[in-house]
Design an enzyme around this catalytic site. Structure first.
Site, PDB file in Angstrom:
ATOM      1  N   GLY A 107     -15.731  54.524  10.899  1.00 50.53           N
ATOM      2  CA  GLY A 107     -15.663  53.325  10.088  1.00 50.53           C
ATOM      3  C   GLY A 107     -14.228  52.857   9.936  1.00 50.53           C
ATOM      4  O   GLY A 107     -13.272  53.610  10.160  1.00 50.53           O
ATOM      5  N   CYS A 108     -14.064  51.594   9.560  1.00 53.68           N
ATOM      6  CA  CYS A 108     -12.724  51.016   9.461  1.00 53.68           C
ATOM      7  C   CYS A 108     -11.940  51.656   8.315  1.00 53.68           C
ATOM      8  O   CYS A 108     -10.803  52.108   8.505  1.00 53.68           O
ATOM      9  CB  CYS A 108     -12.814  49.505   9.302  1.00 53.68           C
ATOM     10  SG  CYS A 108     -13.961  48.952   8.021  1.00 53.68           S
ATOM     11  N   TYR A 109     -12.522  51.705   7.129  1.00 58.18           N
ATOM     12  CA  TYR A 109     -11.816  52.334   6.004  1.00 58.18           C
ATOM     13  C   TYR A 109     -11.515  53.802   6.297  1.00 58.18           C
ATOM     14  O   TYR A 109     -10.384  54.262   6.074  1.00 58.18           O
ATOM     15  CB  TYR A 109     -12.642  52.217   4.721  1.00 58.18           C
ATOM     16  CG  TYR A 109     -12.710  50.837   4.098  1.00 58.18           C
ATOM     17  CD1 TYR A 109     -11.559  50.155   3.712  1.00 58.18           C
ATOM     18  CD2 TYR A 109     -13.930  50.225   3.862  1.00 58.18           C
ATOM     19  CE1 TYR A 109     -11.634  48.901   3.106  1.00 58.18           C
ATOM     20  CE2 TYR A 109     -14.012  48.973   3.254  1.00 58.18           C
ATOM     21  CZ  TYR A 109     -12.861  48.317   2.871  1.00 58.18           C
ATOM     22  OH  TYR A 109     -12.938  47.092   2.265  1.00 58.18           O
ATOM     23  N   THR A 157     -11.006  55.330   9.090  1.00 57.50           N
ATOM     24  CA  THR A 157      -9.891  55.437  10.031  1.00 57.50           C
ATOM     25  C   THR A 157      -8.564  55.325   9.301  1.00 57.50           C
ATOM     26  O   THR A 157      -7.643  56.135   9.498  1.00 57.50           O
ATOM     27  CB  THR A 157     -10.004  54.341  11.109  1.00 57.50           C
ATOM     28  OG1 THR A 157     -11.204  54.542  11.859  1.00 57.50           O
ATOM     29  CG2 THR A 157      -8.813  54.355  12.048  1.00 57.50           C
ATOM     30  N   SER A 158      -8.463  54.309   8.429  1.00 58.31           N
ATOM     31  CA  SER A 158      -7.187  54.087   7.732  1.00 58.31           C
ATOM     32  C   SER A 158      -6.872  55.218   6.761  1.00 58.31           C
ATOM     33  O   SER A 158      -5.703  55.550   6.534  1.00 58.31           O
ATOM     34  CB  SER A 158      -7.221  52.743   7.002  1.00 58.31           C
ATOM     35  OG  SER A 158      -8.027  52.812   5.837  1.00 58.31           O
TER      36      SER A 158
END
Lengths: 346, 346, 346, 346
Positions: A149-151, A153-154
């Site tokens: 997921g994007c979050y 990953t960050s």
């Protein structure tokens, strides 16, 4: 040329795959699916995607698609991806799933947070979590990738070196994330209209966002025990980008330079992670359209806290770019193939 | 009619005072200062400020100004405000200082964070910190108000009821704030140009922002002991608004409804604080142009954390609106006079 | 207190009426309608509209509403407004219709451009086009006002003095307008989502927009003959504002100063039209949230063309503010009552 | 590998050249100049420009630079470019000048509009106006290219086929352009700050903008006689993009389909001009970051007017991309080398 199919190719992650793959020297996109736009050409919906003039959306007929590609990207809503992944994978295809369906290793956790059963436990057991900085060697050998997921990953990239070195107390983690609006997908919704987002800013889903267990899963592996975090997403009035600000209590006195050294060592050879020097801090505008993750670091010695800031493009490193990176690893392409371009600034 | 002067009336907080005061029934603005624009009319620089056609900027000549007004707002840069405040105050004028010069009670803390000496210790001792929700009765009797900073307003209002009731561990406070660009003032600076801000988002001044000791000062009073916090400001690509997300460890098990009850009781009679019900969360777009502060609450029982979100307009509740509120209290006007208008949405 | 009802009060023009009327000393809003939100409170949908805590949306039951108000604002979609206007008007109520249904005096033109029949020709004959700068005395005596469209307001105000004085060739008019996104209304539509509008700009409806015949109708009256214009609307990535750039061939040699004098004379006593001096040009940010129209002028003597630029807030002077202005005229209130506030800048 | 130098490489067009050239297979950037940033690395100012870690800004010392590159791009302010272009050109280097200094063939027109003398008339006579769609064959043989302005590119491409075929009256041309803020360059200026641009929109320089004579020059060549146009630029609150709306009276009755056929024939083989079908209209978001120009067409038969809309990215097709296109033509590279990437959408 590797033949590639994209299931769910009319949303933002789908067209981002088309954009990125058009610059990849080893790949040909042979089929794209969309239920709503079946029968229409890609360039009818997205006239800027020149070069795809012959590509026509078709319904997701898995059996018909099977012979048309060697690798499938799935950019379908969670729940809808489960069965297609299973079928492609069991038919010997390489699969990179951009949905959440194969990210959580424990199907009970999946069912609890997503509210639908997981019907393909054996296939779930074969999936590799596709964060190259964490699982590069496994990804190289994998046939099924659960693209992060994007979050997550960050968040995970921000904490990985600190966890590896035991710098921080795993029970103290606070992840405050801010995402551009493309993260919500391409859909008709009053809450996503321009006037409701522009000049606005809000938190949402505090403590309940579905990316929470995904972050916790990977951090727990790194910590060697089950941990829980505070995760708060916010909606930014920009098209692209996630900035995540992380707070973690230090386990012992240290300073920014020492922490920087540890991060630089961990990420020194990573092609897509850039640890900023000299107290510089990330900005989402410097990763817009690129696969890079910027990492900034600051020790606050008044509170004994490590503050970590990361920036990614949610559609690239947070989705389609990372998916292509995973494909490159799986298929033996150069890691950065198709992913070399700079951020578009300004 | 109360005669009012505004020193430093060509910046964003200065013209916001002019905007708000034009709707105030008891006030007449008699003089405005600006070094750069001396000799020009207000409406030459800001044609939308109709009604001020006769108001001409003049240099800050304190002696000449003294007789022209009964109350002075000072919207000057920190350091430049010290002496003017002192002189107006010692001459018997009412003073509301929007700079940071009289906010920190300990002049050593001021000197440490602002890098300039404080030369008016005795006057500093007379200043009242102008947060009406905290010091209403003192403000009513004050002649010198130190108008709070924008970030501190958003942070302190978020934590006040929790501190009063001992709900949270004072040593665990994390304040993650996001501010619109008007907070940086009106000045020529490449970093503030449209292309460098738009579609961007970044943290800055982690652990070192000058509003940190101001927040700590007031929270320490509430906690009854010196505390330190983590404070991270971010720059939002919007004109106005601060959203602050606060994380605090709970001292005992509780839930969102119970915390809501405490906040609702604390703020029930406050004209400008709105505690949102039913898990609703603040959005800066709903306070744009208004003096309101929205407060949202969420207990995360997985981590035993209280997450508080506040939203204000940095130029109104975070600066000029709060200054007018303070004037209303000092001068016996109705508290909400001039401050009744709704947010401009969309 | 005048009792006022608002039919269609959950869209942007409806809530803008609520915002403006809350600052009006002579009006009480007694009923609001919305089919979709019937049964919910105004403040449930729009928490920033404090003061309306007791106002609950109800379905548009015309008979039930009749006794509840003396004047009705209708902010319904075109076509849906026709019958309600007719009924309220025939029952002796004052009516201000913000839809297009009663703007075009020739019902055949209406039917041609809007594609629906007009069933209330006699009532149509009673409607006054509510542009105060053009029809002030008729409006004072009217019972039924057709509130002008946003684009037509910006275009007609730009050309009125030039047409009155025969400065320009009526057959040469080009109207190039740019509107903020709130002009499209509050609705779920992929084309209106943030990512599809932000960082974008486009023309639409060239030569076919339904405001074309409305502009032509009023300019034809002024010209004393039927004229046709080129009208091109564009979609701006801002919440509010219309900037209209108009090109007209001059009938004889003149210069900017001379044209300015004519415009200043025409609009000198108008409370809401500001003719800019010294070659200054309008900016939508200076009318945001206000009822003002800025007008800028420039003669290009190389091409013998008069270029006129106007700026309004599409939701205020272009809709709800002008509607309140019309109400003030009809009911004998001070013209500017409720409409005095400045633009919100920045 | 062709050795390339960039003079003035710290502004937006300069770094856009670096971004584009990094994807060009036949070019190596050997030197970059900047007076203000001399001694600093490119990646110190622009950390996202990975791959240029060894490139250090130096002052513009023309003699020292001469031996370091075979081709020079000059992205200097007008007036400052004149002499450097002359010297590089006379020393046998290929030169592509992105300033306005060599665009106007008549030095008296240059002096009149730019207010500075032109001191290199003989060199001026050697410059080729670098619009490939107009002068492709001359560009292939040229050693000195005057790279077109952003507005002129958008205007001339919109009118070229109509002028070639005599479709429109050359004396009737109105060019209404709207540009993103990067067109104003990278500089500290209050008028360019975020709060002064965001949520705003204005016209500027009506009838006096310096791109006017440039557009007139090329249209006059096409018309076979001197013509004058109305040109109005506007400032859009977006980073990138120009949308130009053009109005021209038709010389005879025709319809949209017939005009489309003429445009499609003219531009059918052009790699970077896309004539939209079916009444579709351009949007700047579909050319963001790409070298494409979209063209939309509409005949308004009520007024006998052809309305043409074009969209380009002002930094790519309007500046650095077109410069690279010119380099490709001059040096025998494939025309589209380095310029193949899609627009970044969303």
């Amino acid at each position: 040329m590797l033949k590639v199919g994209i299931c769910g190719a009319s949303g933002y992650t789908g067209i981002e795959l088309l954009r990125i793959l058009s610059g990849h020297s080893g790949v040909e996109v042979t089929c794209v699916t969309s239920e709503k736009s079946a029968g229409r050409r890609v360039v009818d919906l997205f006239p800027h995607l020149h070069g795809y003039e012959n590509l026509v959306y078709e319904p997701l007929n898995k059996e018909k698609l099977l012979g048309r590609a060697d690798l499938f990207f799935l950019a379908l809503p969670h729940g809808e991806s489960q069965e297609a992944v299973h079928l492609f994978f069991r038919s010997g295809k390489k699969v990179i799933d951009l949905s959440a369906d194969y990210r959580l290793r424990d199907s009970r956790v999946y069912e609890q947070w997503y509210g639908v059963p997981h019907n393909f436990g054996a296939t779930l057991g074969k999936a590799v979590y596709g964060l190259p900085e964490l699982y590069r060697s496994k990804i190289r050998k994998a046939a099924l990738i659960a693209n992060p997921g994007c979050y997550p990953t960050s968040a995970i990239l921000g904490l990985l070196p600190a966890f590896r070195k035991g710098l921080v107390d795993p029970s103290s983690i606070i992840v405050d994330s801010k995402s551009g609006t493309s993260g919500a997908g391409r859909k008709a919704d009053v809450a996503l209209t321009f006037c409701e987002v522009n000049e606005g800013f809000k938190a949402y889903g505090i403590g309940t966002h579905r990316h929470t267990p995904e972050i916790e899963q990977e951090l727990s592996v790194l910590a060697g025990k089950q941990i829980f975090i505070d995760f708060t997403p916010h909606l930014l009035p920009v098209n692209r980008g996630i900035l995540t600000t992380i707070y973690a209590r230090l386990t012992k006195k240290t300073d920014t330079a020492a922490v920087h050294k540890i991060y630089a060592a961990q990420y020194g050879k990573e092609p897509f992670v850039k640890v900023l020097e000299g107290g510089n801090l990330p900005n989402i505008q410097r990763v817009r359209g690129s696969n890079f993750c910027e990492v900034g670091l600051k020790v606050n010695d008044r509170t004994n806290t490590l503050v970590i800031v990361t920036a990614i493009d949610n559609l690239v490193k947070g989705a389609s770019g990372q998916a292509v990176h995973n494909m490159n690893l799986m298929m033996g392409f150069e890691e950065t193939e198709g992913l070399k371009s700079h951020a578009l600034f300004p």
